[in-house]
Design an enzyme around this catalytic site. Sequence first.
Site, PDB file in Angstrom:
ATOM      1  N   MET A 145       0.848  -1.202   0.000  1.00 39.72           N
ATOM      2  CA  MET A 145       0.000   0.000   0.000  1.00 39.72           C
ATOM      3  C   MET A 145       0.882   1.250   0.000  1.00 39.72           C
ATOM      4  SD  MET A 145      -3.435  -0.905   2.038  1.00 39.72           S
ATOM      5  CE  MET A 145      -2.861  -0.619   3.698  1.00 39.72           C
ATOM      6  N   TYR A 189       3.990   4.083   0.834  1.00 42.31           N
ATOM      7  CA  TYR A 189       4.619   4.794   1.944  1.00 42.31           C
ATOM      8  C   TYR A 189       5.723   3.904   2.531  1.00 42.31           C
ATOM      9  CZ  TYR A 189       4.902   8.772   5.005  1.00 42.31           C
ATOM     10  OH  TYR A 189       5.336   9.917   5.631  1.00 42.31           O
ATOM     11  N   GLY A 235      10.842  -2.198   6.086  1.00 43.06           N
ATOM     12  CA  GLY A 235      10.155  -3.494   5.977  1.00 43.06           C
ATOM     13  C   GLY A 235       9.833  -3.801   4.514  1.00 43.06           C
ATOM     14  N   HIS A 236       9.259  -2.819   3.825  1.00 41.17           N
ATOM     15  CA  HIS A 236       8.977  -3.008   2.396  1.00 41.17           C
ATOM     16  C   HIS A 236      10.271  -3.290   1.629  1.00 41.17           C
ATOM     17  CE1 HIS A 236       5.439  -0.215   3.358  1.00 41.17           C
ATOM     18  NE2 HIS A 236       4.843  -1.281   2.863  1.00 41.17           N
ATOM     19  N   GLN A 249     -10.310  -2.937   2.091  1.00 39.34           N
ATOM     20  CA  GLN A 249      -9.841  -3.589   3.307  1.00 39.34           C
ATOM     21  C   GLN A 249      -9.913  -2.663   4.526  1.00 39.34           C
ATOM     22  OE1 GLN A 249      -5.890  -4.306   1.435  1.00 39.34           O
ATOM     23  NE2 GLN A 249      -5.069  -3.857   3.455  1.00 39.34           N
ATOM     24  N   VAL A 302      10.732  -6.714   9.995  1.00 36.76           N
ATOM     25  CA  VAL A 302      11.841  -5.768  10.124  1.00 36.76           C
ATOM     26  C   VAL A 302      11.466  -4.762  11.207  1.00 36.76           C
ATOM     27  CG1 VAL A 302      13.144  -3.961   8.928  1.00 36.76           C
ATOM     28  CG2 VAL A 302      12.499  -6.067   7.712  1.00 36.76           C
TER      29      VAL A 302
HETATM   30  P1  AMP Z   1       1.598  -2.704   3.483  1.00 30.85           P
HETATM   31  O1  AMP Z   1       2.092  -1.670   2.534  1.00 30.85           O
HETATM   32  O2  AMP Z   1       1.586  -2.253   4.912  1.00 30.85           O
HETATM   33  O3  AMP Z   1       0.313  -3.336   3.036  1.00 30.85           O
HETATM   34  O4  AMP Z   1       2.664  -3.878   3.453  1.00 30.85           O
HETATM   35  C1  AMP Z   1       3.083  -4.458   2.257  1.00 30.85           C
HETATM   36  C2  AMP Z   1       3.886  -5.692   2.578  1.00 30.85           C
HETATM   37  O5  AMP Z   1       5.004  -5.324   3.398  1.00 30.85           O
HETATM   38  C3  AMP Z   1       3.090  -6.742   3.356  1.00 30.85           C
HETATM   39  O6  AMP Z   1       3.431  -8.033   2.897  1.00 30.85           O
HETATM   40  C4  AMP Z   1       3.562  -6.517   4.759  1.00 30.85           C
HETATM   41  O7  AMP Z   1       3.473  -7.671   5.572  1.00 30.85           O
HETATM   42  C5  AMP Z   1       5.011  -6.157   4.540  1.00 30.85           C
HETATM   43  N1  AMP Z   1       5.531  -5.447   5.705  1.00 30.85           N
HETATM   44  C6  AMP Z   1       5.000  -4.339   6.292  1.00 30.85           C
HETATM   45  N2  AMP Z   1       5.724  -3.996   7.385  1.00 30.85           N
HETATM   46  C7  AMP Z   1       6.720  -4.920   7.488  1.00 30.85           C
HETATM   47  C8  AMP Z   1       7.784  -5.134   8.410  1.00 30.85           C
HETATM   48  N3  AMP Z   1       7.997  -4.334   9.450  1.00 30.85           N
HETATM   49  N4  AMP Z   1       8.603  -6.187   8.206  1.00 30.85           N
HETATM   50  C9  AMP Z   1       8.410  -7.023   7.159  1.00 30.85           C
HETATM   51  N5  AMP Z   1       7.425  -6.877   6.253  1.00 30.85           N
HETATM   52  C10 AMP Z   1       6.589  -5.844   6.414  1.00 30.85           C
END
Ligand code: AMP
Length: 280
Positions: free
Chosen positions: A30, A32, A36-37, A61, A176
């Site tokens: 999503m 930003y 982690g990304h 969602q 992460v």
């Molecule tokens: P999001 O943009 O929050 O929907 O996350 C996109 C992807 O990044 C999803 O698979 C999340 O699980 C992963 N993600 C988000 N935060 C972390 C993190 N701290 N460590 C590892 N993966 C992450």
Amino acid sequence: MKIITGISEIKDLMRKERSKGRIIGFVPTMGYFHHGHEALMQKARQENDVLVISVFVNPCQFSANEDFDSYPRDSERDSEIAQRNKTDYLFAPRQDEIYPVDFQTSVKVGKLEKLLCGKSRTGHFKGVATIVLKLFNIIQPDRAYFGLKDYQQFRVIERMVKDLNLQIILRPVDTVRDEDGLAASSRNSYLTYDEREQATVIYESLVKAQVLFRSGISNSSDIINEMKAVIDKRPLVKIEYIDVVDKNNLESLDKIKKGQTLIALAAKVGKARLIDNIVV
Ligand code: AMP
């Protein structure tokens, strides 16, 4: 790096890549971006010939009282980070092309979507499964990468891939964290200075659970009470749930089973709803 917004355009490009025998790795997000990304991008970059990242803040969602409108967005910064991580295609579709006015189909993953976060976020995992299946059908990747911070999301997608016989290898990526243990999240940007400081207690409570288990305590209710006591010392952190569950089917356990148990929690810290977990 090519930035693509049209569905037919990215489908054509993917068809061409596949016809050359290239293996496609896909990271749905999503946006930003945070580190982690980036961990997902880096693992996908290493393992595949082509790296596709999608950025789409998926309205389906979020429920009406959640943060869809205020969810952080920064497409320029995201492009820079994607480019730095050697992305080939950044797919950022328009909402009206993903969900045209007559859109009416969804994917519902039975039991798994009702547990943990599903108890308070009604319809959340239906929205997640539906967008992920749509993105899988558009990109048709060989491998897709998901973070274990969103552990339940990973299990829901895994179930969908099995149940619907999708030809995609799922690759989980460990959570992460910032240096003080807080799991990286786009929603951390909502936190004030004091909230950010107190939010570290979320991971501290999980570490405490791990220590207690190693010292011989395996009763879930004892562990949960100790975690609550740790978190309650930080008044800005309001627990939504703490659960001790089987790491595969996410059903609650009375006792921790070594190697088989997930401890997961959600908490509100100011405007942010934060989640975290560990496998014990
Ligand atoms: P999001 O943009 O929050 O929907 O996350 C996109 C992807 O990044 C999803 O698979 C999340 O699980 C992963 N993600 C988000 N935060 C972390 C993190 N701290 N460590 C590892 N993966 C992450």
